[in-house]
Design a protein around this motif. Sequence first.
Motif, PDB file in Angstrom:
ATOM      1  N   PRO A  94       0.797  -1.119   0.067  1.00 62.59           N
ATOM      2  CA  PRO A  94      -0.403   0.041  -0.532  1.00 62.59           C
ATOM      3  C   PRO A  94       0.984   1.185  -0.255  1.00 62.59           C
ATOM      4  O   PRO A  94       2.143   1.192   0.536  1.00 62.59           O
ATOM      5  CB  PRO A  94      -0.753  -0.034   1.559  1.00 62.59           C
ATOM      6  N   VAL A  95       0.675   2.253  -0.690  1.00 63.53           N
ATOM      7  CA  VAL A  95       1.473   3.752  -0.776  1.00 63.53           C
ATOM      8  C   VAL A  95       0.353   4.775  -0.920  1.00 63.53           C
ATOM      9  O   VAL A  95      -1.051   5.101  -1.147  1.00 63.53           O
ATOM     10  CB  VAL A  95       2.643   3.635  -2.836  1.00 63.53           C
ATOM     11  N   THR A  96       1.265   5.631  -0.315  1.00 61.70           N
ATOM     12  CA  THR A  96       0.107   7.093  -0.071  1.00 61.70           C
ATOM     13  C   THR A  96      -0.054   7.356  -1.375  1.00 61.70           C
ATOM     14  O   THR A  96      -0.491   8.230  -1.399  1.00 61.70           O
ATOM     15  CB  THR A  96       0.895   7.582   0.939  1.00 61.70           C
ATOM     16  N   ASP A  97       1.215   7.435  -2.296  1.00 62.55           N
ATOM     17  CA  ASP A  97       1.094   8.785  -2.851  1.00 62.55           C
ATOM     18  C   ASP A  97       1.962   7.661  -4.639  1.00 62.55           C
ATOM     19  O   ASP A  97       3.227   7.561  -4.343  1.00 62.55           O
ATOM     20  CB  ASP A  97       2.009   9.683  -3.152  1.00 62.55           C
ATOM     21  N   LEU A  98       0.914   7.548  -5.693  1.00 60.14           N
ATOM     22  CA  LEU A  98       1.419   6.113  -6.395  1.00 60.14           C
ATOM     23  C   LEU A  98       2.390   7.033  -6.781  1.00 60.14           C
ATOM     24  O   LEU A  98       3.439   6.317  -7.428  1.00 60.14           O
ATOM     25  CB  LEU A  98       0.206   5.949  -7.314  1.00 60.14           C
ATOM     26  N   PRO A 108      -5.562  -3.538   8.935  1.00 61.58           N
ATOM     27  CA  PRO A 108      -5.418  -2.187   8.369  1.00 61.58           C
ATOM     28  C   PRO A 108      -3.718  -2.407   7.763  1.00 61.58           C
ATOM     29  O   PRO A 108      -3.004  -2.961   7.832  1.00 61.58           O
ATOM     30  CB  PRO A 108      -4.630  -1.515   9.734  1.00 61.58           C
ATOM     31  N   ILE A 109      -3.632  -0.368   7.563  1.00 59.46           N
ATOM     32  CA  ILE A 109      -2.446  -0.468   7.222  1.00 59.46           C
ATOM     33  C   ILE A 109      -1.669   0.170   8.373  1.00 59.46           C
ATOM     34  O   ILE A 109      -1.685   0.369   9.384  1.00 59.46           O
ATOM     35  CB  ILE A 109      -2.607   0.504   5.709  1.00 59.46           C
ATOM     36  N   LYS A 133      -7.557   1.142  -3.430  1.00 54.80           N
ATOM     37  CA  LYS A 133      -6.898  -0.045  -3.812  1.00 54.80           C
ATOM     38  C   LYS A 133      -6.745  -1.407  -3.056  1.00 54.80           C
ATOM     39  O   LYS A 133      -7.312  -2.491  -2.774  1.00 54.80           O
ATOM     40  CB  LYS A 133      -6.036   0.265  -4.870  1.00 54.80           C
ATOM     41  N   TRP A 134      -5.740  -1.162  -1.862  1.00 55.43           N
ATOM     42  CA  TRP A 134      -5.321  -1.841  -0.870  1.00 55.43           C
ATOM     43  C   TRP A 134      -6.602  -2.720   0.026  1.00 55.43           C
ATOM     44  O   TRP A 134      -7.070  -4.134  -0.034  1.00 55.43           O
ATOM     45  CB  TRP A 134      -4.848  -1.423   0.043  1.00 55.43           C
ATOM     46  N   ARG A 135      -7.806  -1.728   0.007  1.00 58.93           N
ATOM     47  CA  ARG A 135      -8.662  -1.894   1.109  1.00 58.93           C
ATOM     48  C   ARG A 135      -9.623  -3.025   0.020  1.00 58.93           C
ATOM     49  O   ARG A 135     -10.078  -3.300   0.526  1.00 58.93           O
ATOM     50  CB  ARG A 135      -8.886  -0.468   1.630  1.00 58.93           C
ATOM     51  N   SER A 136      -9.588  -3.006  -1.292  1.00 58.94           N
ATOM     52  CA  SER A 136     -10.464  -3.780  -1.552  1.00 58.94           C
ATOM     53  C   SER A 136      -9.573  -5.062  -1.546  1.00 58.94           C
ATOM     54  O   SER A 136     -10.787  -6.484  -2.203  1.00 58.94           O
ATOM     55  CB  SER A 136     -10.382  -3.453  -3.066  1.00 58.94           C
ATOM     56  N   ILE A 166      -4.602   3.197  -9.892  1.00 61.93           N
ATOM     57  CA  ILE A 166      -4.908   2.887  -8.249  1.00 61.93           C
ATOM     58  C   ILE A 166      -3.836   2.128  -8.143  1.00 61.93           C
ATOM     59  O   ILE A 166      -3.980   2.078  -7.208  1.00 61.93           O
ATOM     60  CB  ILE A 166      -5.686   3.194  -7.469  1.00 61.93           C
ATOM     61  N   ALA A 167      -2.517   1.888  -9.017  1.00 65.87           N
ATOM     62  CA  ALA A 167      -2.140   0.339  -9.478  1.00 65.87           C
ATOM     63  C   ALA A 167      -0.590   0.491 -10.174  1.00 65.87           C
ATOM     64  O   ALA A 167      -1.651   1.034 -10.912  1.00 65.87           O
ATOM     65  CB  ALA A 167      -2.625  -1.460  -8.865  1.00 65.87           C
TER      66      ALA A 167
END
Length: 136
Positions: free
Chosen positions: A10-14, A63-64, A55-58, A36-37
């Motif tokens: 998971p990343v905050t700024d792709l 939790p991250i 996207k991670w949450r899908s 988003i990926a």
Amino acid sequence: MNRSIFISLPVTDLKASIAFYEAIGFENNTRFADDIAACLVWSDTISFMLLTHEKWRSFTCRPIPPVTSSEVMLSLSCDSREAVDALCDAATAHGGTVDINPMADHGFMYTRDLTDPDGHALGAMWIDMAAMADQG
């Protein structure tokens, strides 16, 4: 088909994460990318999937973790000591934090640890396999 691994992060700024991973030697596989990926390739069998938090949450409701935690460290093999240092220099220039642990120089093996901009722990390592065999 060769076995391979796709590591999802998971990343905050792709865009910043893509720039970071390209700077340290990954290739962007745009066939597996959208807003988003992104798929960043280290080798024929190892790729990192960079996923926005949305996207991670899908994929999971887990939790991250905060950037100060570590669940795993992914070590990247390099061709030489100089390549380890170059990777670390590029990581620093692109938002990473280098030498999160003391450098290790065992003669036949040289490693430096770093984090990407989201705190994911990475290791840059070089091993002289011939010299390691002599350690026997």
